[in-house]
Design an enzyme around this catalytic site. Sequence first.
Site, short mmCIF file in Angstrom:
data_model
loop_
_atom_site.label_atom_id
_atom_site.label_comp_id
_atom_site.label_asym_id
_atom_site.label_seq_id
_atom_site.Cartn_x
_atom_site.Cartn_y
_atom_site.Cartn_z
N CYS A 52 0.85 -1.19 0.00
CA CYS A 52 0.00 0.00 0.00
C CYS A 52 0.89 1.24 0.00
CB CYS A 52 -0.87 0.01 1.23
SG CYS A 52 -1.55 -1.59 1.66
N ARG A 111 1.80 1.27 -7.84
CA ARG A 111 1.98 0.05 -7.04
C ARG A 111 0.71 -0.79 -6.99
NH1 ARG A 111 6.30 1.14 -3.35
NH2 ARG A 111 5.48 -0.34 -1.88
N TRP A 142 -4.14 -1.73 -0.38
CA TRP A 142 -4.21 -2.96 -1.16
C TRP A 142 -4.60 -4.01 -0.14
CZ3 TRP A 142 -1.42 -7.58 -2.66
CH2 TRP A 142 -1.62 -7.95 -3.99
N ASN A 182 0.86 0.50 6.55
CA ASN A 182 1.22 -0.56 5.60
C ASN A 182 1.76 -1.72 6.41
OD1 ASN A 182 0.71 1.23 3.57
ND2 ASN A 182 2.84 1.48 2.93
N GLY A 183 1.44 -2.94 6.02
CA GLY A 183 1.98 -4.10 6.72
C GLY A 183 0.87 -4.92 7.35
N GLU A 221 9.66 -23.29 -16.05
CA GLU A 221 9.51 -21.87 -15.74
C GLU A 221 10.65 -21.05 -16.38
OE1 GLU A 221 7.44 -19.85 -14.76
OE2 GLU A 221 8.41 -18.17 -13.78
N LYS A 255 10.07 -18.01 -18.90
CA LYS A 255 10.56 -16.65 -18.62
C LYS A 255 11.38 -16.15 -19.80
CE LYS A 255 8.73 -15.30 -15.95
NZ LYS A 255 7.79 -16.01 -15.13
N GLU A 273 9.11 -15.44 -22.99
CA GLU A 273 8.17 -14.31 -22.93
C GLU A 273 8.88 -12.96 -22.80
OE1 GLU A 273 5.49 -14.24 -19.54
OE2 GLU A 273 7.03 -15.08 -18.25
N HIS A 309 14.43 -39.28 -25.30
CA HIS A 309 13.15 -39.60 -25.95
C HIS A 309 12.82 -38.56 -27.03
CE1 HIS A 309 12.50 -42.79 -23.11
NE2 HIS A 309 12.78 -41.95 -22.13
N LYS A 342 -1.10 -8.72 -18.21
CA LYS A 342 -0.82 -9.13 -16.84
C LYS A 342 -1.93 -10.02 -16.29
CE LYS A 342 1.48 -9.25 -13.06
NZ LYS A 342 2.59 -10.23 -13.11
C1 F6R Z 1 4.35 -15.83 -16.82
C2 F6R Z 1 3.09 -15.38 -16.26
C3 F6R Z 1 1.86 -16.14 -16.63
C4 F6R Z 1 0.91 -16.27 -15.43
C5 F6R Z 1 -0.41 -16.89 -15.88
C6 F6R Z 1 -1.36 -17.11 -14.72
O1 F6R Z 1 5.40 -15.03 -16.39
O2 F6R Z 1 3.02 -14.42 -15.55
O3 F6R Z 1 2.16 -17.38 -17.15
O4 F6R Z 1 1.53 -17.04 -14.46
O5 F6R Z 1 -1.03 -16.05 -16.82
O6 F6R Z 1 -1.67 -15.92 -14.11
P1 F6R Z 1 -2.26 -15.86 -12.65
O7 F6R Z 1 -1.23 -16.37 -11.71
O8 F6R Z 1 -2.58 -14.41 -12.43
O9 F6R Z 1 -3.49 -16.73 -12.64
#
Ligand code: F6R
Length: 607
Positions: free
Chosen positions: A2, A27, A73, A99-100, A480, A484, A487, A503, A602
Amino acid sequence: MCGIVGYVGSKQAAPLLMEGLRRESYRGYDSSGIAVLGSAPVSFRSVGKLEELELKLKGQVVEGGLGIGHSRWATHGQVTEENAHPQTDCANNIFVVHNGIIENFGVIKKKLEERGHQFRSETDTEVLPHLIEHFFEGNLEEAVKKALSVVRGSYAIAVFAVKDPGKIVAARLSSPLVISLNDTGGFVASDPAALIAHSRKMVFLEDGEVAVIEPDTFHVSDLNNQVKKKVATELDWSVEEAQKGGYEHFMLKEIMEQPEAVANALRGRLLVQEGRAKLGGLERVEKELRAIGRLNIIACGSSYYAGLAGEYMLEEYAGIPTDTDLGSEFRYRKAIVDKNSASIFISQSGETADTLAALKEVKEKGGLTLGIINQVGSSLAREMTAGVYNHAGPEIGVASTKATSTQLAVLALFTLFLGRQRGMSLTMGKRIAEELQKLPALIQQTLEQAPHIQRMAEKYATAANFLYIGRKYSFPIALEGALKLKETSYVHAEGYGAGEMKHGPLALIDSSFPTFAVVPTDSVYEKTVSNIQEVKARRGPVIAVATEGNEAIQELADDVMYIPKTLEMLTPILALIPVQLFAYYMSVLKGNNPDTPRNLAKSVTVE
Ligand code: F6R
């Protein structure tokens, strides 16, 4: 998480508070509020965007040179006006923004209620103004110090009292707070971004410090009244740089925040001596959880990979058969929901359409639904029977980083919680709890390798393809790592179980095709080493993520990134760091903006 802002001086406080909140708004927040003291105190709070708060202020006389503001938040309590800050005491004398998390708020609230205090919100924060009221005898600083010596948890607070005007008292413990002065007055904020337009000289408070800020001066001391000498730091950041904490990108800032994020995810949830996890969010289904014989984890993307590592933890240490599903598959594969099972939904945003649809399906079929969610009050959080929040704070970079590490930390807490309900011994429970407690420091140690990892990214920057391999707990990290990289840097990468090499994927390997091998010293170490040898035999370059002290790996791999030793089930949390940093530096080297990868959002609210 927050945002806090406060001002005391010769100007009108309200516009300065609103401006500060706007500068902190990057934020993320779900409600906001300000309180200003002129001839009498006035307070305005509102749910939603800052524009809603502005609408409330329109046409109102909000005069006064002292005030505090907050963007919230939600953590404890829903997103409502009553739960927004500032929070006040019974007499409307004490105004607090916080905050916290106050961990022992339940006990304090009960005692204060017994003494006649009336609470108006569901927040943990509200105990602070009431506790300060309890100790207040005309001197705000003294009352705040007495109150803070009673609370446990984390806080950054800014407080004013109508009956001790002309000052703001601010304090911090595990949550940032910064002070500055200019020729009009004194400021306090949780984020230098809120203040940099007024002064570049910042005084950062340390844990345990309490500051009294007046229009032309401030003093700092600790809870035992020991005076602290503070030195100002001159920041040459732009407002935008300040929002990124001085880092070039949010992604890097969020990678670097992981020690704090994981500490927040674990805070108040480990009973080390009892070898148990205390998960308040699961308490009301504790009995049902004792009876379940199977778990099903459902998530998408990075959250799904965290779930895969969780599956291994829950089976190995808690002894519960566990499956992990992609939300997008689960909703269409006519899954059978066993009444003897529970489903764990993992999501940072809490808004992912496929995960949400899967949740609705499980609910319709009568299954018990649990969540590991970062965004409080999100759709998934609201729909869930019970759950545990990550407390990672808002994640702004599109690529998930601190959300993933905190998901893994919470999955380890689930494992401890469910394991101790079953056959897990006290000794093993204590071991897991102790190792979890060390994690923030170990993550910090791993992050210190960032310059080395940056050099590795430079060395491999021209490679067009990467393979990521790992076994057992390192398999999800291989997946992962590849995600990363693709993307953020748009370089083709694939994640594989190391045992799968012969395989198929081995056919790809030649001297231009590097393999990123996640190979900590664990129960499958030798097996993974054999797979690395298969790659080396085809002259494939190998970058290994290995455990500190493993010198032998240097003879096999071309390059090594080290992680500290920890319990095997916690290695994925540390192994995440090098793969995140490598992807980040590759992205920057390619000239991309890692915060906003092309074609991605996002929050994936569509199927
Ligand atoms: C990759 C990434 C996505 C999310 C996915 C699920 O870096 O951010 O693969 O992990 O879209 O999103 P959430 O966790 O918000 O359900």
